[in-house]
Scaffold this motif. Structure first.
Motif, PDB file in Angstrom:
ATOM      1  N   ALA A  16     -20.324  -8.666 -40.984  1.00 29.27           N
ATOM      2  CA  ALA A  16     -20.670  -9.236 -42.286  1.00 29.27           C
ATOM      3  C   ALA A  16     -20.761  -8.159 -43.364  1.00 29.27           C
ATOM      4  N   GLU A  17     -21.243  -7.003 -43.010  1.00 28.88           N
ATOM      5  CA  GLU A  17     -21.414  -5.923 -43.987  1.00 28.88           C
ATOM      6  C   GLU A  17     -20.115  -5.164 -44.245  1.00 28.88           C
ATOM      7  N   PHE A  18     -19.377  -4.839 -43.195  1.00 30.57           N
ATOM      8  CA  PHE A  18     -18.226  -3.946 -43.341  1.00 30.57           C
ATOM      9  C   PHE A  18     -16.873  -4.614 -43.131  1.00 30.57           C
ATOM     10  N   GLY A  19     -16.836  -5.829 -42.601  1.00 36.09           N
ATOM     11  CA  GLY A  19     -15.575  -6.526 -42.425  1.00 36.09           C
ATOM     12  C   GLY A  19     -14.777  -6.113 -41.200  1.00 36.09           C
ATOM     13  N   LEU A  20     -15.376  -5.369 -40.289  1.00 41.12           N
ATOM     14  CA  LEU A  20     -14.718  -5.012 -39.034  1.00 41.12           C
ATOM     15  C   LEU A  20     -15.768  -4.868 -37.949  1.00 41.12           C
ATOM     16  N   THR A  21     -15.324  -4.877 -36.719  1.00 40.96           N
ATOM     17  CA  THR A  21     -16.257  -4.792 -35.600  1.00 40.96           C
ATOM     18  C   THR A  21     -16.662  -3.341 -35.354  1.00 40.96           C
ATOM     19  N   PRO A  22     -17.791  -3.116 -34.697  1.00 41.97           N
ATOM     20  CA  PRO A  22     -18.177  -1.746 -34.356  1.00 41.97           C
ATOM     21  C   PRO A  22     -17.132  -1.029 -33.506  1.00 41.97           C
ATOM     22  N   SER A  23     -16.487  -1.743 -32.589  1.00 42.74           N
ATOM     23  CA  SER A  23     -15.451  -1.131 -31.750  1.00 42.74           C
ATOM     24  C   SER A  23     -14.244  -0.696 -32.575  1.00 42.74           C
ATOM     25  N   ALA A  24     -13.882  -1.492 -33.574  1.00 44.21           N
ATOM     26  CA  ALA A  24     -12.752  -1.136 -34.438  1.00 44.21           C
ATOM     27  C   ALA A  24     -13.066   0.124 -35.239  1.00 44.21           C
ATOM     28  N   LEU A  25     -14.302   0.255 -35.693  1.00 45.76           N
ATOM     29  CA  LEU A  25     -14.692   1.477 -36.406  1.00 45.76           C
ATOM     30  C   LEU A  25     -14.666   2.674 -35.467  1.00 45.76           C
ATOM     31  N   ARG A  26     -15.156   2.489 -34.264  1.00 47.42           N
ATOM     32  CA  ARG A  26     -15.152   3.586 -33.303  1.00 47.42           C
ATOM     33  C   ARG A  26     -13.723   4.044 -33.015  1.00 47.42           C
ATOM     34  N   ASP A  27     -12.785   3.102 -32.902  1.00 49.03           N
ATOM     35  CA  ASP A  27     -11.394   3.454 -32.634  1.00 49.03           C
ATOM     36  C   ASP A  27     -10.756   4.203 -33.797  1.00 49.03           C
ATOM     37  N   SER A  28     -11.074   3.776 -35.041  1.00 50.04           N
ATOM     38  CA  SER A  28     -10.444   4.413 -36.206  1.00 50.04           C
ATOM     39  C   SER A  28     -11.211   5.645 -36.681  1.00 50.04           C
ATOM     40  N   SER A  29     -12.521   5.654 -36.564  1.00 43.85           N
ATOM     41  CA  SER A  29     -13.394   6.748 -37.026  1.00 43.85           C
ATOM     42  C   SER A  29     -13.212   7.074 -38.502  1.00 43.85           C
ATOM     43  N   VAL A  30     -12.832   6.085 -39.305  1.00 41.01           N
ATOM     44  CA  VAL A  30     -12.622   6.296 -40.738  1.00 41.01           C
ATOM     45  C   VAL A  30     -13.738   5.611 -41.511  1.00 41.01           C
ATOM     46  N   LEU A  31     -14.598   6.405 -42.134  1.00 41.13           N
ATOM     47  CA  LEU A  31     -15.705   5.870 -42.914  1.00 41.13           C
ATOM     48  C   LEU A  31     -15.365   5.738 -44.394  1.00 41.13           C
ATOM     49  N   ALA A  32     -14.302   6.382 -44.834  1.00 38.90           N
ATOM     50  CA  ALA A  32     -13.984   6.444 -46.263  1.00 38.90           C
ATOM     51  C   ALA A  32     -13.736   5.065 -46.871  1.00 38.90           C
ATOM     52  N   THR A  33     -13.252   4.117 -46.096  1.00 43.69           N
ATOM     53  CA  THR A  33     -12.924   2.798 -46.637  1.00 43.69           C
ATOM     54  C   THR A  33     -14.103   1.827 -46.584  1.00 43.69           C
ATOM     55  N   LEU A  34     -15.204   2.225 -45.962  1.00 42.94           N
ATOM     56  CA  LEU A  34     -16.346   1.320 -45.800  1.00 42.94           C
ATOM     57  C   LEU A  34     -17.300   1.417 -46.984  1.00 42.94           C
ATOM     58  N   PRO A  35     -17.907   0.285 -47.384  1.00 38.14           N
ATOM     59  CA  PRO A  35     -18.898   0.316 -48.467  1.00 38.14           C
ATOM     60  C   PRO A  35     -20.275   0.737 -47.931  1.00 38.14           C
ATOM     61  N   LEU A  36     -20.429   2.015 -47.640  1.00 38.58           N
ATOM     62  CA  LEU A  36     -21.684   2.523 -47.092  1.00 38.58           C
ATOM     63  C   LEU A  36     -22.765   2.543 -48.161  1.00 38.58           C
ATOM     64  N   THR A  37     -24.016   2.416 -47.747  1.00 38.36           N
ATOM     65  CA  THR A  37     -25.150   2.473 -48.661  1.00 38.36           C
ATOM     66  C   THR A  37     -25.859   3.803 -48.461  1.00 38.36           C
TER      67      THR A  37
END
Length: 143
Positions: free
Chosen positions: A91-112
């Motif tokens: 809901a927050e980032f639009g992808l699953t935790p596993s997908a983030l782990r696979d890509s390891s790209v934080l630049a495209t995420l709306p981090l707070t």
């Protein structure tokens, strides 16, 4: 330091622990209403939404950096299950935790990121007046 500055400091210091508005207001010696209103006016976010977003941001950073399991990161973020964490993360980032782990790209995420209070509190909100009430006695059944 303003009430919101103190609240932000408390949130960042205790982000991995259970936080709620009433306990925070009590620690800062203000009413929950005053704290909630001041926090929104200063940061632009309700306090518990800010806490939720900060926890998910830290979880996203942990997923991208380390080898810890998704369940461990979910529990550290305050979620009771992998599924609840996955729903909130999506809901927050639009992808699953596993997908983030696979890509390891934080630049495209709306981090707070951690916020610091803006210049100062609005003049509309004044510091609360704390009064000590005289001791009272109550009579009634013991149970």
């Amino acid at each position: 330091m303003s009430v919101v500055g103190k609240a932000l400091w408390l949130i960042e210091s205790n982000l991995s622990e259970e936080l709620n508005l009433n306990d925070m207001a009590s620690a800062l010696q203000v009413t929950p209403f005053h704290l909630a209103r001041a926090f929104v006016q200063t940061t632009g976010l309700p306090m518990m939404r800010y806490v939720w977003r900060r926890r998910l941001t830290r979880a996203a950073e942990a997923l991208a950096q380390g080898p810890a399991s998704v369940l461990t990161i979910a529990l550290d973020a305050g979620y009771a299950s992998h599924e609840a964490f996955g729903r909130a993360f999506r809901a927050e980032f639009g992808l699953t935790p596993s997908a983030l782990r696979d890509s390891s790209v934080l630049a495209t995420l709306p981090l707070t990121p951690s916020q610091h209070p803006r210049s100062k509190m609005p003049e509309v909100l004044q510091a609360p007046k704390v009064e000590v009430m005289p001791t009272r006695r109550f009579a009634g059944p013991a149970k």
